[in-house]
Scaffold this active site. Structure first.
Site, PDB file in Angstrom:
ATOM      1  N   ASP A   1       7.254   4.322 -10.234  1.00 42.11           N
ATOM      2  CA  ASP A   1       8.093   4.350  -9.078  1.00 42.11           C
ATOM      3  C   ASP A   1       9.642   4.277  -9.444  1.00 42.11           C
ATOM      4  OD1 ASP A   1       6.123   4.508  -7.488  1.00 42.11           O
ATOM      5  OD2 ASP A   1       6.106   2.575  -6.539  1.00 42.11           O
TER       6      ASP A   1
ATOM      7  N   ARG B   1       3.223  13.780  -8.048  1.00 42.62           N
ATOM      8  CA  ARG B   1       3.343  13.044  -9.095  1.00 42.62           C
ATOM      9  C   ARG B   1       1.970  12.917  -9.813  1.00 42.62           C
ATOM     10  NH1 ARG B   1       5.495   6.969  -8.096  1.00 42.62           N
ATOM     11  NH2 ARG B   1       3.864   6.703  -6.787  1.00 42.62           N
TER      12      ARG B   1
ATOM     13  N   GLY C   1       0.718  -1.141  -0.052  1.00 44.29           N
ATOM     14  CA  GLY C   1       0.029  -0.094   0.115  1.00 44.29           C
ATOM     15  C   GLY C   1       0.866   1.227   0.181  1.00 44.29           C
TER      16      GLY C   1
ATOM     17  N   GLY D   1       2.558   3.643   1.361  1.00 41.64           N
ATOM     18  CA  GLY D   1       3.221   4.017   2.595  1.00 41.64           C
ATOM     19  C   GLY D   1       3.631   5.337   3.019  1.00 41.64           C
TER      20      GLY D   1
ATOM     21  N   GLY E   1       7.211   7.443   6.083  1.00 43.30           N
ATOM     22  CA  GLY E   1       6.225   8.251   5.284  1.00 43.30           C
ATOM     23  C   GLY E   1       6.943   9.255   4.671  1.00 43.30           C
TER      24      GLY E   1
ATOM     25  N   ASP F   1       4.601  -4.638  -7.471  1.00 43.73           N
ATOM     26  CA  ASP F   1       3.761  -3.361  -6.844  1.00 43.73           C
ATOM     27  C   ASP F   1       4.144  -2.364  -7.561  1.00 43.73           C
ATOM     28  OD1 ASP F   1       5.811  -4.255  -5.202  1.00 43.73           O
ATOM     29  OD2 ASP F   1       5.906  -2.452  -4.181  1.00 43.73           O
TER      30      ASP F   1
HETATM   31  P1  AMP Z   1       8.968   0.907  -3.165  1.00 47.29           P
HETATM   32  O1  AMP Z   1      10.403  -0.027  -3.009  1.00 47.29           O
HETATM   33  O2  AMP Z   1       9.562   2.516  -3.103  1.00 47.29           O
HETATM   34  O3  AMP Z   1       8.409   0.637  -4.436  1.00 47.29           O
HETATM   35  O4  AMP Z   1       8.453   0.827  -1.751  1.00 47.29           O
HETATM   36  C1  AMP Z   1       7.739  -0.485  -1.292  1.00 47.29           C
HETATM   37  C2  AMP Z   1       6.745  -0.220  -0.223  1.00 47.29           C
HETATM   38  O5  AMP Z   1       7.352   0.452   0.925  1.00 47.29           O
HETATM   39  C3  AMP Z   1       5.553   0.723  -0.691  1.00 47.29           C
HETATM   40  O6  AMP Z   1       4.605   0.108  -0.009  1.00 47.29           O
HETATM   41  C4  AMP Z   1       5.872   2.091   0.118  1.00 47.29           C
HETATM   42  O7  AMP Z   1       5.061   2.884   0.113  1.00 47.29           O
HETATM   43  C5  AMP Z   1       6.901   1.429   1.053  1.00 47.29           C
HETATM   44  N1  AMP Z   1       7.826   2.401   1.498  1.00 47.29           N
HETATM   45  C6  AMP Z   1       8.880   2.739   0.982  1.00 47.29           C
HETATM   46  N2  AMP Z   1       9.607   3.683   1.600  1.00 47.29           N
HETATM   47  C7  AMP Z   1       8.724   4.355   2.717  1.00 47.29           C
HETATM   48  C8  AMP Z   1       8.874   5.338   3.658  1.00 47.29           C
HETATM   49  N3  AMP Z   1       9.945   6.080   3.860  1.00 47.29           N
HETATM   50  N4  AMP Z   1       7.953   5.403   4.682  1.00 47.29           N
HETATM   51  C9  AMP Z   1       6.878   4.494   4.718  1.00 47.29           C
HETATM   52  N5  AMP Z   1       6.509   3.675   3.568  1.00 47.29           N
HETATM   53  C10 AMP Z   1       7.455   3.387   2.593  1.00 47.29           C
HETATM   54 MG    MG Z   2       6.793   1.126  -5.150  1.00 51.63          MG
END
Ligand code: AMP
Ligand code: MG
Length: 517
Positions: A284, A198, A112, A114, A148, A274
């Protein structure tokens, strides 16, 4: 006489403004928020958490034009406040989307948004939909252990790369602006936080479907598929096999997308399901990289120890990811499991065929060939092999080939200097010249078309690193804006900015990029 209701009056004003071609103020943006009308299991309503004392770092008027936003709005004192999540636009209904996904081959049941918050969906006067998403907007119920936040470094990378991809003609999410703050964010070291606005018609991912499949919520699965079809693939609405049509179209778009990545030398770095868009967009931007030297096995994400997402594995990973989506869609394809699986698996062949066709057609264009002849791929492969063995610069080698002068005895020294084994290259050139003669190719015409296919400028890691360091250390954002301007038009010459076409200096080779962002 026509009687106006208040809603009709507002609609009328929007239409008038559009007719006059007058760009809109932030207050005049028209929100529709279709995702917020889906069942509550699909998302969590959450407000952004602003960073302290925000300021505007960069604004992209090309993206503003997509939502018909007046670019002068960026000069408003409250603009950074709004895109720091400190003030909600009228009509915006913020939410974080639920999704899951296969990360490095393993299913993770709840991911989700995050740290990304959908502010809402803007409808334009032409009926286009743009979901506005604030990345780095603070914690959500899906943040798990994360803060976040996004750091300035990663927002600059995503901002510039998404616009560079668009400039290259590759489907992608877009980016409106970066808002910065001096608030500290902790990664491997202390960095400053920032937010990226975005935009995409939709941010729904393969993993959005996987959530409902693995939770056995098949009614939700259908609702999500219906939503995607209604808003983004309306041509399938009345089709009896609309879910299969959707899956096939996603297979086609994903195959074409990845063929474009391979042709331009782009490695995504973290192709988890995802991070795969249901619209076939590049989505992403984390540890991505454009190849400098041509190294087919290049692993740009230094956390990817097995090389799962190496550059030359992307076409296979695309298929693997598509199979995950196919599995999630099985309950919609047929009541009989066997029949559903057969329908889904038939789309794997569609993916492979479309990828091969797009990639071959793309290579032919890169060589400046108009016609298709049986040995073309072998000819292209010989050039790629030499480029790989000699680690030649991918972008510049192709661009230089456009200048090839086919006249007998012509001076092609600059092109020959690009390779180490001249005898090998000159043997290739002889065959290339013969191939060009076979279709009566004319040098000038061919150069013009090749220069529309082989970019002069790509977002090399060292270029974005330079822009990030200037922003961090000197609060100088001009390099971000210069890169944005040049990369939005990467096929043009830009005589004042040719330094941006240089291969990396020693410090800028093999820069390590991680998932940490
Ligand atoms: P990503 O690898 O950037 O595609 O992220 C994978 C998951 O980790 C997704 O659900 C993101 O929303 C969550 N995520 C990445 N960085 C953060 C962060 N700093 N705080 C909260 N959630 C994160
Ligand atoms: Mg992602």
């Amino acid at each position: 006489m026509h009687r106006f209701t208040p809603v009709a009056i507002i609609q009328h004003m929007h239409n008038l403004a559009a007719q006059l071609n007058k760009p809109l103020s932030l207050e005049q943006l028209r929100f529709s928020n279709s995702f917020a009308k889906l069942p509550p299991d699909f998302y969590s309503r959450v407000l952004p958490t602003p960073l302290g004392e925000p300021y505007l770092i960069s604004f992209n008027s090309a993206a503003a034009a997509l939502i018909e936003l007046d670019a002068t709005e960026a000069a408003r004192a409250d603009f950074p406040v709004i895109f720091n999540g400190g003030k909600l636009l009228q009509g915006s209904e913020p939410l974080a989307m639920l999704y899951s996904g296969h990360q490095f081959g393993h299913y993770v049941s709840q991911l989700g948004d995050g740290r990304a918050i959908v502010l809402g969906e803007v409808m334009t006067s032409t009926g286009a939909r743009w979901e506005l998403q604030l990345k780095g907007g603070g914690q959500t119920p899906y943040s798990r252990a994360g803060d976040g936040r996004a750091v300035l470094r990663s927002t600059v990378r995503e901002y510039l790369c998404s616009e560079a991809m668009h400039g290259l003609g590759i489907p992608t999410t877009r980016a409106l602006c970066i808002v910065g703050s001096d608030e500290e964010v902790y990664r491997e070291s202390i960095e400053s936080g920032a937010m990226l606005l975005r935009m995409a018609p939709s941010h729904v991912r393969f993993g959005s479907f996987e959530s409902f499949y693995y939770r056995n919520q098949h009614a939700h699965l259908r609702t999500l598929a219906d939503y995607v079809i209604e808003h983004h693939y309306p041509e399938f609405l009345d089709q009896p096999d609309c879910y299969l049509a959707l899956y096939r179209e996603v297979a086609v778009r994903t195959a074409k997308l990845i063929a474009q990545w391979q042709l331009v030398g782009f490695a995504h770095g973290v192709m988890n399901t995802d991070n795969m868009s249901i619209l076939g967009l590049t989505l992403d931007y984390g540890p991505f990289g454009f190849l400098d030297d041509y190294e087919p096995g290049c692993i740009c994400n230094h956390s990817d120890h097995q090389g799962r997402y190496a550059f030359d594995r992307q076409p296979d990973v695309g298929l693997w990811n598509l199979s995950c989506l196919g599995q999630a869609l099985l309950p919609l394809l047929d009541d009989q499991a066997e029949a559903a699986a057969e329908q889904a698996m038939a789309q794997f062949d569609v993916y492979k065929e479309v990828f091969q066709q797009s990639y071959s057609a793309g290579l032919r264009s890169k060589l400046g060939l108009r016609e298709s002849q049986p040995d073309d791929m072998a000819l292209a492969q010989r050039l790629l092999d030499q480029m790989a063995e000699e680690r030649r610069d991918y972008t510049n080698s192709w661009r230089m080939l456009g200048d090839f002068n086919s006249a007998p005895g012509a001076d092609n020294t600059k092109l020959y200097d690009q390779f180490i084994d001249r005898a090998r290259f000159s043997a290739w050139v002889e065959d290339y010249a013969a191939r060009l003669r076979s279709e009566q190719s004319i040098d000038n015409e061919r150069r013009n078309t090749m220069n529309q296919t082989n970019p002069k400028y790509v977002l090399r890691n060292y270029l974005v690193q330079t822009a990030i360091e200037r922003a961090r250390e000197q609060r100088d954002y001009s390099e971000i804006d210069r890169l944005l301007r040049v990369l939005q038009d990467p096929f043009a010459e830009h005589p004042e900015d040719t330094d941006l076409a240089e291969p990396p200096p020693d410090w800028g080779r093999k820069l390590s990029v991680s998932c940490s962002s």
